[in-house]
Design an enzyme around this catalytic site. Structure first.
Site, PDB file in Angstrom:
ATOM      1  N   PHE A 193       0.822  -1.200   0.000  1.00  0.00           N
ATOM      2  CA  PHE A 193       0.000   0.000   0.000  1.00  0.00           C
ATOM      3  C   PHE A 193       0.860   1.255   0.000  1.00  0.00           C
ATOM      4  CE2 PHE A 193      -3.164  -2.930   1.749  1.00  0.00           C
ATOM      5  CZ  PHE A 193      -4.361  -2.462   1.215  1.00  0.00           C
ATOM      6  N   ASP A 194       0.519   2.194  -0.856  1.00  0.00           N
ATOM      7  CA  ASP A 194       0.966   3.564  -0.660  1.00  0.00           C
ATOM      8  C   ASP A 194       0.286   4.036   0.631  1.00  0.00           C
ATOM      9  OD1 ASP A 194       2.009   6.186  -1.303  1.00  0.00           O
ATOM     10  OD2 ASP A 194      -0.021   6.714  -1.928  1.00  0.00           O
TER      11      ASP A 194
END
Length: 216
Positions: free
Chosen positions: A10-11
């Site tokens: 995930f960003d």
């Protein structure tokens, strides 16, 4: 039914948490300190996600020396409390819980300094979901999203064919392509559907809940 992906990266800004309030306020204070009183909120939104140095240089034409001073000023305000001006996107805790329960290994790959991410995750009670945070250290240059993704994959033992990158900006999609993994564009974040489509996101999630559907 087998999972589509076993490893999920995930960003952070604009993907896991809506950090916009703190990021934009601190960016504005840094700009004001160097004579630029930005009044367009849409222009400040551009600071959510990309590396700060490149943002101050690219968006406002600052030379590198001035941009570095702006970054220092930004971080002064961000460390003083701006980092906590954020919230999980609605439904994101449930997404993380569901993925973890399904056996996915989850990590962060972000251009935001790791110190801030870890403190925010602690404040939100979310450290338990992430096995690793791949992010730059304060005082060191951003190595770029492909390197951050690769480092996260190595840390959690991820294989390319079963790994997906979830992010809201072009940097996340480009980084995933360069590393050779699939990508999910988080349309609900700050990049928008057009940007994510233009840069070739393999899938689109219009809400956090859709991330679960695409992965499981």
């Amino acid at each position: 039914m087998a999972k589509k992906f076993d490893y999920v990266l995930f960003d952070f800004d604009g993907t896991v948490a809506d950090t916009g309030r703190g990021v934009m306020r601190c960016a504005l204070l840094a700009l004001q300190a160097y004579g630029c009183d930005e009044t367009d909120a849409n222009r400040l939104r551009r600071f959510v996600g990309p590396p700060l140095l490149e943002s101050f240089m690219g968006f406002y034409g600052a030379d590198e020396e001035t941009a570095r001073k702006m970054v220092d000023k930004y971080r002064e305000h961000y460390s003083a409390g701006g980092m906590f001006e954020c919230d999980f996107y609605e439904g994101m805790p449930q997404v993380l819980e569901t993925l973890q329960a399904a056996g996915c290994k989850i990590a962060v790959a972000s251009s935001k300094p790791g110190k801030y991410i870890k403190e925010i995750l602690k404040d939100l009670g979310a450290q338990k979901y992430f096995e690793f945070v791949s992010a730059p250290e304060i005082g060191y240059s951003d190595p770029g999203k492909p390197k951050l993704i690769a480092d996260a994959m190595q840390a959690i033992g991820a294989e390319k064919e079963s790994t997906v990158m979830v992010g809201d900006r072009l940097f996340d999609i480009e980084g995933a392509k360069k590393v050779g993994i699939a990508s999910i564009g988080a349309v609900y974040g700050y990049g928008g559907e057009k940007e994510l489509k233009d840069y070739g996101a393999d899938m689109l999630a219009f809400s956090p809940a859709q991330i679960t559907e695409l992965i499981l």
